[in-house]
Design an enzyme around this catalytic site. Structure first.
Site, short mmCIF file in Angstrom:
data_model
loop_
_atom_site.label_atom_id
_atom_site.label_comp_id
_atom_site.label_asym_id
_atom_site.label_seq_id
_atom_site.Cartn_x
_atom_site.Cartn_y
_atom_site.Cartn_z
N ILE A 60 -11.06 50.64 70.13
CA ILE A 60 -10.54 51.26 71.35
C ILE A 60 -9.42 52.17 70.85
CG2 ILE A 60 -9.38 50.91 73.56
CD1 ILE A 60 -10.78 48.20 73.78
N PRO A 61 -9.69 53.48 70.75
CA PRO A 61 -8.87 54.39 69.95
C PRO A 61 -7.57 54.87 70.59
CG PRO A 61 -10.67 55.59 70.93
CD PRO A 61 -10.86 54.14 71.32
N CYS A 62 -6.62 53.97 70.78
CA CYS A 62 -5.33 54.38 71.34
C CYS A 62 -4.57 55.29 70.39
CB CYS A 62 -4.50 53.17 71.74
SG CYS A 62 -4.19 52.00 70.41
N HIS A 63 -4.95 55.30 69.11
CA HIS A 63 -4.29 56.19 68.15
C HIS A 63 -4.56 57.66 68.47
CE1 HIS A 63 -8.34 55.51 66.43
NE2 HIS A 63 -8.22 56.74 65.93
#
Length: 174
Positions: free
Chosen positions: A132-135
């Protein structure tokens, strides 16, 4: 009513930016985080946890991600959080590999333009790093803002994805 206790499974994965811990139940991944950032003590008692098909599949897909062979993940996920956080994490999964969005854009995607700070808090609580690419969410001025794994890792992940996308765009067949 019968109470069924769920069993937890664990795999560790060394990466170029630190070891990841992958936590799953029988049917879904519920946590992926850098082991040096794990806050909950009970999660650190991984000696008694075994790997299962899901932790091994997540490990394989993350290895492919870190070698540039995969840009998407296909895993059953079950992050634990409020309905708002769940919505924020679903919106994160709409950000394409190699691209970034502002917190305000994520809030707009959620049809809640005024929730920019809440979106930031939800992203900071994301229990499933990288997948889950919060970056991929940055400040409106282009600055790197909070990342539970640390800003140095966020910068590495963004640079890695953008470099790979540039390499693929620069490759043409004659």
């Amino acid at each position: 009513m019968e109470f069924i206790m769920k069993q937890s499974f664990f795999s560790a994965l060394p990466t170029p930016i630190g070891d990841l811990g992958i936590f799953a139940e029988n049917d879904a991944i519920y946590r992926v985080e850098f082991i040096d950032r794990v806050k909950e003590r009970d999660l650190m008692d991984t000696c008694s946890l075994k790997e299962n098909e899901l932790t091994l599949l997540a490990k394989k897909q993350l290895e492919q991600y870190f070698t540039g062979k995969a840009t998407v993940f296909n895993l059953p996920l079950a992050p634990q959080g409020t309905p708002f956080r769940q919505h924020a994490w679903q919106a994160l999964q709409q950000i394409p590999y190699g691209e970034t969005r502002y917190y305000s854009q994520q809030a707009e995607l959620m049809n809640n333009k005024k929730a920019v700070r809440a979106v930031g808090a939800a992203n900071g609580a994301n229990p499933i790093a990288i997948i889950i690419p919060c970056h991929r969410v940055i400040g409106k001025d282009g600055s790197l803002t909070g990342y539970a794994g640390g800003l140095d890792r966020k910068a590495w992940l963004l640079n890695f994805e953008q470099r790979l996308m540039q390499d693929k765009q620069g490759f043409t067949l004659n």
